[in-house]
Design an enzyme around this catalytic site. Structure first.
Site, PDB file in Angstrom:
ATOM      1  N   HIS A   9       0.892  -1.332   0.137  1.00 21.81           N
ATOM      2  CA  HIS A   9      -0.051   0.105   0.066  1.00 21.81           C
ATOM      3  C   HIS A   9       0.729   1.196  -0.044  1.00 21.81           C
ATOM      4  O   HIS A   9       1.986   1.401   0.414  1.00 21.81           O
ATOM      5  CB  HIS A   9      -0.856  -0.202   1.223  1.00 21.81           C
ATOM      6  CG  HIS A   9      -0.132   0.040   2.530  1.00 21.81           C
ATOM      7  ND1 HIS A   9       0.393   1.188   3.254  1.00 21.81           N
ATOM      8  CD2 HIS A   9       0.191  -0.943   3.535  1.00 21.81           C
ATOM      9  CE1 HIS A   9       1.065   0.601   4.104  1.00 21.81           C
ATOM     10  NE2 HIS A   9       0.891  -0.436   4.610  1.00 21.81           N
ATOM     11  N   GLU A  87      -1.854  -6.968   7.379  1.00 25.45           N
ATOM     12  CA  GLU A  87      -0.576  -7.030   7.615  1.00 25.45           C
ATOM     13  C   GLU A  87      -0.390  -7.872   9.040  1.00 25.45           C
ATOM     14  O   GLU A  87      -1.428  -8.345   9.570  1.00 25.45           O
ATOM     15  CB  GLU A  87      -0.291  -5.450   8.160  1.00 25.45           C
ATOM     16  CG  GLU A  87       0.994  -5.180   8.890  1.00 25.45           C
ATOM     17  CD  GLU A  87       2.245  -5.173   7.887  1.00 25.45           C
ATOM     18  OE1 GLU A  87       2.261  -6.534   7.664  1.00 25.45           O
ATOM     19  OE2 GLU A  87       2.771  -4.392   7.502  1.00 25.45           O
TER      20      GLU A  87
END
Length: 248
Positions: A9, A87
């Site tokens: 990202h 994550e």
């Protein structure tokens, strides 16, 4: 030829503040939004035509993917979201400044927490408001699968079933697939693709919003892998990621 592109990202608000983020759902910064657009423009220029995409449940990855696809005029392609691409969960470290934590505990300890393959940070409590057990988006996930902290090995083990059973087999039907996720979840995929050792994977630094291309032959054997962009600039970005957990 088949291609999978992995992209971390764009810069998030907590990347900007150098905080441990993990499963905290932090938005992109203005820089992160621009990074996503730039990555999309680069991939469009290079002729990529994705027909399938995957991302996590966290908005910084989702919005990066949306930004990329918008620039590429590919908003219409099917996208699958999964918590398995989230994550690494940083437990009680989530929200803490990395450099300040290094000042308190030392660079070596913070590096272990950030990158050690098998040493997780201190877990948060199940009833903690930040806990995935308190978050409605994970209501459909089996409780035994929800983490309160993770070492990298836990993140890899979380991702592998989805990678092996869903993402990788997609190449049989789709020539080009895009995966927008996070530094550690992508590190787990790369570990498998390149057969990287437990010891070496902790030194792999992925910059924000830099496309990482993996090319396969028709038998789905990896042929080559490379980052898109200027090599010197990418090297500097990798060094910056490596320095995030060090004392000021």
């Amino acid at each position: 030829m088949k291609r999978i592109v992995l992209i971390r990202h764009g810069e998030s608000l907590w990347n900007k503040e150098n905080r441990f983020t993990g499963w905290t759902d932090v938005d992109l910064s203005e820089k992160g939004i621009e990074e996503a657009k730039k990555a999309g423009e680069l991939m469009k220029k290079e002729g990529f035509q994705f027909t399938k995409a995957y991302t996590s449940y966290l908005k910084r990855a989702v919005k990066t993917l949306n930004g990329v696809l918008d620039v590429m005029d590919l908003d219409w392609i099917p996208v699958e979201k999964t918590w398995r691409l989230n994550e690494k969960h940083y437990g009680m470290l989530q929200g803490l400044n990395k450099a300040e934590t290094a000042e308190k505990y030392g660079d070596e300890q913070v590096l272990i927490w950030r990158r050690s393959y098998d040493v997780p940070p201190t877990p948060m409590e199940k009833e903690d408001p930040r806990s995935p057990f308190m978050d409605p988006r994970y209501k459909g996930v089996c409780e035994k699968d929800l983490p309160l902290t993770e070492a990298l090995c836990d993140t890899v083990n979380r991702i592998l079933p989805y990678w092996n059973e869903t993402i990788f087999p997609t190449l049989k039907e789709h020539d080009e697939v895009l995966v927008a996720a996070h530094g550690n979840s992508l590190r787990g995929i790369i570990k498998v693709l390149k057969n990287i050792s437990d010891e070496d994977i902790i030194s792999l630094n992925l910059p924000t919003a830099v496309p990482y291309v993996f090319e396969f032959d028709d038998n789905l054997r990896l042929v080559k892998d490379y980052f898109l962009g200027d090599p010197e600039e990418i090297k500097k970005l990798m060094e910056a990621v490596a320095n995030q957990g060090k004392k000021k």
